[in-house]
Scaffold this motif. Structure first.
Motif, mmCIF file in Angstrom:
data_model
loop_
_atom_site.group_PDB
_atom_site.id
_atom_site.type_symbol
_atom_site.label_atom_id
_atom_site.label_comp_id
_atom_site.label_asym_id
_atom_site.label_seq_id
_atom_site.Cartn_x
_atom_site.Cartn_y
_atom_site.Cartn_z
ATOM 1 N N ALA A 3 1.121 -1.032 -0.042
ATOM 2 C CA ALA A 3 0.009 -0.281 -0.052
ATOM 3 C C ALA A 3 0.917 1.487 -0.221
ATOM 4 O O ALA A 3 0.640 2.599 -0.599
ATOM 5 C CB ALA A 3 -1.024 -0.150 0.968
ATOM 6 N N ALA A 4 1.766 1.423 0.773
ATOM 7 C CA ALA A 4 2.805 2.260 0.859
ATOM 8 C C ALA A 4 3.341 2.533 -0.490
ATOM 9 O O ALA A 4 3.664 3.765 -1.263
ATOM 10 C CB ALA A 4 3.350 2.624 2.345
ATOM 11 N N ALA A 5 4.078 1.676 -1.055
ATOM 12 C CA ALA A 5 4.511 1.217 -2.054
ATOM 13 C C ALA A 5 3.472 1.940 -3.499
ATOM 14 O O ALA A 5 4.440 2.824 -4.451
ATOM 15 C CB ALA A 5 4.915 0.036 -2.561
ATOM 16 N N THR A 6 2.812 1.907 -3.517
ATOM 17 C CA THR A 6 1.323 1.922 -4.529
ATOM 18 C C THR A 6 1.099 3.027 -4.130
ATOM 19 O O THR A 6 1.270 4.109 -5.338
ATOM 20 C CB THR A 6 -0.295 1.472 -3.758
ATOM 21 N N GLY A 7 1.131 4.020 -3.523
ATOM 22 C CA GLY A 7 1.234 5.584 -2.868
ATOM 23 C C GLY A 7 2.270 6.475 -3.108
ATOM 24 O O GLY A 7 2.366 7.294 -4.378
ATOM 25 N N ARG A 8 3.306 6.197 -3.247
ATOM 26 C CA ARG A 8 4.858 6.396 -3.316
ATOM 27 C C ARG A 8 4.924 6.140 -5.073
ATOM 28 O O ARG A 8 5.673 7.541 -5.486
ATOM 29 C CB ARG A 8 5.971 5.870 -2.905
ATOM 30 N N ALA A 9 4.008 5.630 -6.137
ATOM 31 C CA ALA A 9 4.348 5.146 -7.189
ATOM 32 C C ALA A 9 3.311 6.351 -7.650
ATOM 33 O O ALA A 9 3.409 7.541 -8.615
ATOM 34 C CB ALA A 9 3.855 4.239 -7.524
ATOM 35 N N LEU A 10 2.256 6.834 -7.112
ATOM 36 C CA LEU A 10 1.199 7.855 -7.873
ATOM 37 C C LEU A 10 1.749 9.347 -7.433
ATOM 38 O O LEU A 10 1.972 9.407 -8.198
ATOM 39 C CB LEU A 10 -0.118 7.258 -6.627
ATOM 40 N N GLU A 11 2.188 9.450 -6.649
ATOM 41 C CA GLU A 11 3.480 9.647 -5.995
ATOM 42 C C GLU A 11 3.919 10.255 -6.737
ATOM 43 O O GLU A 11 4.922 11.713 -7.367
ATOM 44 C CB GLU A 11 3.932 10.631 -4.309
ATOM 45 N N LEU A 23 12.133 15.136 -0.392
ATOM 46 C CA LEU A 23 12.768 13.661 -0.564
ATOM 47 C C LEU A 23 12.227 13.147 0.060
ATOM 48 O O LEU A 23 12.035 12.601 -0.074
ATOM 49 C CB LEU A 23 14.822 13.455 -0.726
ATOM 50 N N THR A 24 12.423 12.913 1.642
ATOM 51 C CA THR A 24 11.653 12.725 2.603
ATOM 52 C C THR A 24 10.338 12.194 3.078
ATOM 53 O O THR A 24 9.822 11.673 3.541
ATOM 54 C CB THR A 24 13.108 12.504 3.848
ATOM 55 N N ARG A 25 9.728 13.461 2.589
ATOM 56 C CA ARG A 25 8.942 14.031 2.888
ATOM 57 C C ARG A 25 7.736 13.914 1.880
ATOM 58 O O ARG A 25 6.545 13.061 2.584
ATOM 59 C CB ARG A 25 8.501 15.451 3.438
ATOM 60 N N ASN A 26 7.285 13.965 0.999
ATOM 61 C CA ASN A 26 6.437 14.063 -0.843
ATOM 62 C C ASN A 26 7.186 13.044 -1.403
ATOM 63 O O ASN A 26 8.289 14.247 -2.423
ATOM 64 C CB ASN A 26 5.910 15.112 -0.398
ATOM 65 N N SER A 27 7.394 11.989 -2.369
ATOM 66 C CA SER A 27 7.730 11.792 -3.634
ATOM 67 C C SER A 27 7.238 12.509 -4.451
ATOM 68 O O SER A 27 8.161 13.082 -5.398
ATOM 69 C CB SER A 27 7.096 10.385 -3.936
ATOM 70 N N ALA A 28 5.641 13.073 -4.674
ATOM 71 C CA ALA A 28 5.732 14.056 -5.963
ATOM 72 C C ALA A 28 5.868 15.153 -5.612
ATOM 73 O O ALA A 28 6.906 15.510 -6.737
ATOM 74 C CB ALA A 28 3.981 13.921 -5.363
#
Length: 134
Positions: free
Chosen positions: A52-60, A100-105
């Motif tokens: 779930a976290a990886a999917t969120g990062r991928a979308l960001e 970088l460590t806070r928000n991938s988008a």
């Protein structure tokens, strides 16, 4: 004898498989820069978190990259040189480190134009060709 924890081995296997699949898919699709698919797969999955976290990062990362490509198009069209180029690259790098460590988008919003502007500065004409591949 030391052995890596099972979780570490599973994560390494997951990342290796994702990198292999991303590189293979990019190669089969004729992507000009398949290394970006490989790096993205490793970056998204390489942090050792759950799906779930990886999917969120991928979308960001996807949203940030798309916006970053648009921003890079504007920056490359302005063709900054000299001190302005250095100041722009420095600002993008600084913002990358902040986010970088806070928000991938937000990080990708800075990293993408940074990378494309560096390519443009090194070889002024090909960056326009690299932008759609990114």
């Amino acid at each position: 004898m030391w052995r890596p924890p099972l979780g570490t081995l599973l994560m390494a296997g997951r990342v290796a498989l994702a990198v292999l699949l991303a590189g293979s898919a990019a190669g089969l699709l004729g992507v000009d820069w398949p290394a970006w698919a490989i790096v993205t797969a490793a970056a998204v999955l390489g942090t050792g978190s759950h799906a779930a976290a990886a999917t969120g990062r991928a979308l960001e990362r996807t949203v940030g990259t798309l916006l970053g490509v648009a921003g890079a198009g504007v920056l490359v069209a302005l063709h900054p040189q000299g001190v302005l180029l250095v100041a722009t690259l420095t600002a993008l790098q600084f913002l990358t480190q902040l986010t970088l460590t806070r928000n991938s988008a937000l990080a990708m919003l800075c990293i993408t134009p940074l990378a494309l502007l560096l390519v443009s500065a090194a070889q002024p004409h090909p960056a326009v060709l690299v932008q759609p591949a990114r």
